[in-house]
Design a protein around this motif. Sequence first.
Motif, PDB file in Angstrom:
ATOM      1  N   UNK A   1       3.602 -10.509 -14.827  1.00 55.14           N
ATOM      2  CA  UNK A   1       2.177 -10.511 -14.485  1.00 55.14           C
ATOM      3  C   UNK A   1       1.524  -9.128 -14.559  1.00 55.14           C
ATOM      4  N   UNK A   2       2.327  -8.095 -14.785  1.00 55.35           N
ATOM      5  CA  UNK A   2       1.782  -6.739 -14.871  1.00 55.35           C
ATOM      6  C   UNK A   2       2.232  -6.085 -16.186  1.00 55.35           C
ATOM      7  N   UNK A   3       1.487  -5.055 -16.652  1.00 57.91           N
ATOM      8  CA  UNK A   3       1.771  -4.474 -17.980  1.00 57.91           C
ATOM      9  C   UNK A   3       2.957  -3.518 -18.009  1.00 57.91           C
ATOM     10  N   UNK A   4       4.146  -4.056 -17.758  1.00 57.13           N
ATOM     11  CA  UNK A   4       5.353  -3.229 -17.823  1.00 57.13           C
ATOM     12  C   UNK A   4       5.806  -3.090 -19.279  1.00 57.13           C
ATOM     13  N   UNK A   5       6.586  -2.054 -19.551  1.00 51.28           N
ATOM     14  CA  UNK A   5       7.210  -1.890 -20.859  1.00 51.28           C
ATOM     15  C   UNK A   5       8.557  -2.617 -20.813  1.00 51.28           C
TER      16      UNK A   5
ATOM     17  N   UNK B   1       4.302 -10.517  -5.038  1.00 52.70           N
ATOM     18  CA  UNK B   1       3.094 -11.236  -5.451  1.00 52.70           C
ATOM     19  C   UNK B   1       1.841 -10.420  -5.120  1.00 52.70           C
ATOM     20  N   UNK B   2       1.883  -9.610  -4.064  1.00 59.58           N
ATOM     21  CA  UNK B   2       0.752  -8.712  -3.770  1.00 59.58           C
ATOM     22  C   UNK B   2       0.643  -7.617  -4.828  1.00 59.58           C
ATOM     23  N   UNK B   3       1.789  -7.039  -5.212  1.00 58.95           N
ATOM     24  CA  UNK B   3       1.771  -5.966  -6.219  1.00 58.95           C
ATOM     25  C   UNK B   3       1.276  -6.464  -7.576  1.00 58.95           C
ATOM     26  N   UNK B   4       1.431  -7.765  -7.813  1.00 55.89           N
ATOM     27  CA  UNK B   4       1.036  -8.344  -9.106  1.00 55.89           C
ATOM     28  C   UNK B   4      -0.462  -8.660  -9.175  1.00 55.89           C
ATOM     29  N   UNK B   5      -1.182  -8.444  -8.065  1.00 57.53           N
ATOM     30  CA  UNK B   5      -2.615  -8.761  -8.015  1.00 57.53           C
ATOM     31  C   UNK B   5      -3.419  -7.490  -7.806  1.00 57.53           C
TER      32      UNK B   5
ATOM     33  N   UNK C   1       0.834  -1.208   0.000  1.00 57.58           N
ATOM     34  CA  UNK C   1       0.000   0.000   0.000  1.00 57.58           C
ATOM     35  C   UNK C   1       0.867   1.257   0.000  1.00 57.58           C
ATOM     36  N   UNK C   2       1.939   1.246   0.795  1.00 59.08           N
ATOM     37  CA  UNK C   2       2.827   2.409   0.885  1.00 59.08           C
ATOM     38  C   UNK C   2       3.490   2.679  -0.466  1.00 59.08           C
ATOM     39  N   UNK C   3       4.020   1.629  -1.090  1.00 57.16           N
ATOM     40  CA  UNK C   3       4.705   1.785  -2.383  1.00 57.16           C
ATOM     41  C   UNK C   3       3.741   2.277  -3.452  1.00 57.16           C
ATOM     42  N   UNK C   4       2.543   1.700  -3.487  1.00 54.25           N
ATOM     43  CA  UNK C   4       1.550   2.112  -4.479  1.00 54.25           C
ATOM     44  C   UNK C   4       1.229   3.597  -4.341  1.00 54.25           C
ATOM     45  N   UNK C   5       1.004   4.049  -3.121  1.00 57.08           N
ATOM     46  CA  UNK C   5       0.706   5.465  -2.882  1.00 57.08           C
ATOM     47  C   UNK C   5       1.892   6.350  -3.274  1.00 57.08           C
ATOM     48  N   UNK C   6       3.081   5.911  -2.912  1.00 60.07           N
ATOM     49  CA  UNK C   6       4.284   6.696  -3.197  1.00 60.07           C
ATOM     50  C   UNK C   6       4.513   6.832  -4.706  1.00 60.07           C
TER      51      UNK C   6
ATOM     52  N   UNK D   1      -3.798  -3.042 -11.080  1.00 65.54           N
ATOM     53  CA  UNK D   1      -4.598  -2.122 -11.894  1.00 65.54           C
ATOM     54  C   UNK D   1      -4.305  -0.649 -11.612  1.00 65.54           C
ATOM     55  N   UNK D   2      -4.029  -0.316 -10.340  1.00 64.94           N
ATOM     56  CA  UNK D   2      -3.935   1.122 -10.025  1.00 64.94           C
ATOM     57  C   UNK D   2      -2.534   1.699 -10.180  1.00 64.94           C
TER      58      UNK D   2
END
Length: 241
Positions: free
Chosen positions: A94-98, A49-53, A18-23, A58-59
């Motif tokens: 698992x995520x849309x990285x370039x 694995x949490x960041x990949x879900x 949560x902290x990383x996503x907000x940052x 999505x956010x």
Amino acid sequence: MELHIAKDPAQLSENVAAWISNYIQEVLQDQEKFTFVLSGGNTPKQLYSLLAKPPYAEIIPWEKIHFFWGDERAVPFEDERNNARMAYDVLLDKVPVNPDNIHVMRTDIGPEQSAQEYEQILRKYFKDEELTFDLVLLGMGDDGHTLSLFPGMPVVHEEEAWVKAFFLPAQDMYRITLTAPVVNDAACVLFLTTGGNKALTLKSVIEGTYDADKFPSQLIRPQEGELHWFVDEAAASAMEL
């Protein structure tokens, strides 16, 4: 330095995700790209694995993130000990990285050559910047090492190069690592540490006298940036809080 304590590794991973996503979202309000140094080892696996879900898959604007690594074992990408492979398996696939934004430390060439190449990539990337990375994710070993900065090794005293390769006799392998100078010029450094086996070392690193030869994690003191320690209760159990 800010200390964040969670009940256990699962809660810690939730808090850090949560902290990383907000940052990331906060930083990207003021700039077009975000530079993120990934850590190897077991501790960040649960976080990745949490960041990949959902919701983070999505956010988080993954296409704006440029990925780097803090260190690497000089083993082939296919080897399960390879830090980059773990990050691909658990997160990046698992995520849309370039793909163009992923900068691995190469292990298909000699370690010295790989370190020189990575140094050139970083020097070019940050040539006009006051700070280096937006976020560096680090772990700490129970011996007090971070990155591949191991107690008693000459790389601990490196002050010029941003990337070094060296042979680590204790593991009978070459390691490639970022050095303290480039990490200490980052905007934000986040240590992720869990387990009672690290409690006494963590106490020494944070509360003890400075001895970087013995506890290389003490080297990481950002000049202008933030320093966060995210730890679980077991890791914090020896500290005077």
